[in-house]
Design an enzyme around this catalytic site. Structure first.
Site, PDB file in Angstrom:
ATOM      1  N   ASP A  38     -51.265  20.319  28.301  1.00 40.11           N
ATOM      2  CA  ASP A  38     -50.068  20.536  28.897  1.00 40.11           C
ATOM      3  C   ASP A  38     -50.332  21.546  30.177  1.00 40.11           C
ATOM      4  OD1 ASP A  38     -49.839  21.468  26.614  1.00 40.11           O
ATOM      5  OD2 ASP A  38     -48.090  20.797  26.003  1.00 40.11           O
ATOM      6  N   ASP A  69     -55.702  23.471  15.671  1.00 39.04           N
ATOM      7  CA  ASP A  69     -55.409  21.960  15.683  1.00 39.04           C
ATOM      8  C   ASP A  69     -57.493  21.648  16.493  1.00 39.04           C
ATOM      9  OD1 ASP A  69     -53.244  20.784  15.932  1.00 39.04           O
ATOM     10  OD2 ASP A  69     -52.375  22.762  17.328  1.00 39.04           O
ATOM     11  N   ASP A  83     -50.099  26.470  12.733  1.00 38.90           N
ATOM     12  CA  ASP A  83     -50.951  25.300  12.810  1.00 38.90           C
ATOM     13  C   ASP A  83     -52.267  25.586  13.186  1.00 38.90           C
ATOM     14  OD1 ASP A  83     -50.544  24.253  14.929  1.00 38.90           O
ATOM     15  OD2 ASP A  83     -49.387  22.551  13.876  1.00 38.90           O
TER      16      ASP A  83
END
Ligand code: ATP
Ligand code: MG
Length: 423
Positions: free
Chosen positions: A139, A62, A60
Site C-alpha cells: 500500500d 511480517d 508484529d
C-alpha cells in the site's frame, strides 16, 4: 492494471542502514533463517521494517518468501495455513505467531476472473515469483521496504526511506485506483498517520473524503478488525481526529457521528479514547467491550426517553433499543461479534441499576458482585466526566462506597471455571 513500481529498488547494504537483527524477534529470525537455509528467498517487510527504521518496537513481524504455502507448511511443525482473502502461513514459536506470506503480484492476467470487481480486489491470491512483483501490491511507500536475510541489506522499492525521513504517508501508484482496489487503505492511511505522527501527503489525502463511502463495500467483520486496530493500539485520540478529518468516522459509526454535534457526546467519545490510550501506555488492560459501549452510547441515549414515562418499563425499553441499535450497526457497518456485544449490553444495563441502587442506601450491595460491576462503574465515571446530567451524584456515591475500607469488589470468576459450571 497500473504498473506501480516503475524503477529498480534502491539497494542499501548493511553498513548503510541501522536495522539490526538484535531488534527482530527470535521467532521471526528463526523463520527467516529456516526459509533461507532451505533454499528459499526470505524477507522481512511492512510494519516490522518500517517501525525498526523509525527506532520503534514493531507490533508484529511480517515475512515474505517465494516458498508456496504448502512448502512453508512442510518446513515448520507449528505451521497453520489460514486466510479467506489470501492464504497465509502462521508459524508459532512459543507464544509468538509469525505471519509468512508467499510473494504476490499486483499484475492480474485475463484469466484471473473474479479477482477484481468494480475496481475492487475481492481475491488477492495471484502469486508472484519475485520480490519485485510483491512490491507492487504494497500500500504505502513506507511499507514497501524489504530486509533481505541473505545479506542483511534493504530493498527500497518506492522511496519509502525518504518518506520515513520526511514523515510522509504516500500511497504507491494512483491513489484513487488504489483506494478503489481496497477501500480499507483509507483507514490504514489514517491509522499510520495517527500512530507515527506523519502527514498524509496531499495526493494521497485528497481523494479520501470523496471515496470514504466505498467502505460500504467492505465486509463488516473486516471493518470491526480495523476498528480495533485504530482504537486499541495506543493512538486512539489521534486516530479519531484523523478519521473525523477525512470523513471516515461517519462511515464506521454513522449513528454516533450524527450525535457528535452534542458537546457531551463528543466529550464522552474523546474521553474514552484518551483513557484507553493512557491505560495502554501504562501497560493496563483494555477491553474492546468498554470502548465500543462508549462509542455506541450517544445514539443509544438519544433514543431513550429523558424522564420515566408512566406505563413504560425503562429496562425493557433499554433492552429493545439496544437490540435495534446493534442490529442496525452490524448490518450496515461494523459487525461487533457476540463475545463483545454481550458484555457491552451488561455495561449498558448496569447504568440503570447503578443510578437507582443509591436510593436504597447501603442496604443492597449485591450489585458489587456483578461480574461487570467494575466496567459498569467505570462507565458511569466516564459519563460523569463527560458532563452527562444526573450522573455525577451517582458516580460520587459509588466512589465513596468503594472508598470505604470494608467493601471490596469480588474478583470475577475466571473464564475457565465459568464455562465448566455451565456444562
Ligand atoms: P502494523 O502491523 O503495525 O499494523 P503493518 O504495515 O505491518 O502495520 P499489516 O496489516 O501487518 O500492517 O500488513 C503488513 C504489510 O502488508 C503492510 O506493511 C503492507 O505492505 C501490506 N498490506 C497490508 N494491508 C494491505 C492493503 N490493504 N493493501 C496493500 N498492502 C497491504
Ligand atoms: Mg504488521
Amino acid at each position: 492494471m497500473q504498473d506501480l513500481i516503475k524503477k529498480k529498488p534502491i539497494y542499501v547494504p548493511r553498513p548503510e542502514h541501522n536495522l539490526s537483527r538484535h531488534n527482530i524477534s527470535q521467532a521471526a529470525l528463526n523463520v527467516l533463517y529456516q526459509l533461507h537455509k532451505s533454499g528459499y528467498q526470505a524477507f522481512l517487510v511492512g510494519g516490522g521494517v518500517r517501525d525498526l527504521l523509525l527506532g520503534q518496537i514493531p507490533k508484529d513481524f511480517d515475512i515474505v518468501t517465494n516458498a508456496l504455502p504448502e512448502q512453508i507448511r512442510k518446513l515448520f511443525h507449528s505451521c497453520r495455513l489460514i486466510g479467506r482473502r489470501f492464504v497465509l502461513a502462521h508459524v508459532r514459536f512459543n507464544r509468538e505467531i509469525v505471519e509468512v506470506a508467499t510473494f504476490r503480484s499486483a499484475h492480474i492476467d485475463g484469466q484471473s476472473e473474479g479477482v477484481v470487481e468494480n475496481g475492487q480486489i475481492v481475491r488477492d491470491n495471484v502469486y508472484g515469483s519475485t520480490v519485485d512483483d510483491d512490491a507492487g501490491r504494497r500500500d504505502f511507500t513506507i511499507n514497501a521496504i524489504y530486509y533481505n536475510i541473505s545479506d542483511f541489506s534493504l530493498l527500497d522499492y518506492a522511496d519509502g526511506i525518504k518518506d520515513l525521513q520526511f514523515k510522509v504517508i504516500r500511497l504507491i501508484g494512483n491513489p484513487v485506483l488504489r483506494y478503489q482496489e481496497d477501500p480499507v487503505r483509507m483507514l490504514r492511511a489514517a491509522r499510520f498517520a495517527a500512530k507515527l505522527g506523519f502527514t498524509i501527503e496531499p495526493e494521497t489525502a485528497e481523494p479520501i473524503p470523496k471515496l470514504a463511502n466505498l467502505l460500504n463495500n467492505i465486509p463488516p467483520a473486516r471493518l470491526f478488525e480495523e476498528v480495533l486496530k485504530l482504537f486499541l493500539s495506543g493512538y486512539a485520540v489521534e486516530s479519531l481526529k484523523q478519521l473525523r478529518k477525512y470523513g471516515l468516522f461517519q462511515q464506521l459509526f454513522p449513528q454516533t457521528a450524527a450525535c457528535l454535534k452534542n458537546p457531551i457526546a463528543l466529550k464522552l467519545i474523546e474521553q474514552v479514547m484518551y483513557d484507553t490510550d493512557e491505560r495502554i501506555h501504562n501497560d493496563k488492560t483494555v477491553t474492546p467491550a468498554f470502548l465500543l459501549a462508549a462509542l455506541l452510547w450517544p445514539p443509544l441515549l438519544c433514543e431513550l426517553p429523558d424522564k420515566p414515562i408512566k406505563g413504560v418499563n425503562l429496562q425493557e425499553k433499554l433492552i429493545e433499543t439496544i437490540q435495534k441499535l446493534l442490529a442496525r450497526n452490524s448490518q450496515q457497518r461494523v459487525a461487533i461479534p457476540r463475545r463483545i456485544t454481550v458484555p457491552m449490553q451488561e455495561i449498558w444495563l448496569l447504568q440503570l441499576r447503578l443510578t437507582r441502587q443509591c436510593k436504597v442506601k447501603k442496604k443492597n450491595l449485591k450489585l458489587l458482585e456483578h461480574p461487570q460491576f467494575r466496567a459498569g462503574y467505570d462507565f458511569l465515571l466516564l459519563r460523569a466526566k463527560a458532563g452527562e446530567k444526573q450522573t455525577t451524584e451517582f458516580a460520587d456515591w459509588w466512589t465513596d462506597l468503594l472508598a470505604d475500607g470494608n467493601i471490596v469488589t469480588p474478583p470475577t470468576t475466571p473464564k475457565r471455571l465459568r464455562r465448566k459450571k455451565k456444562q
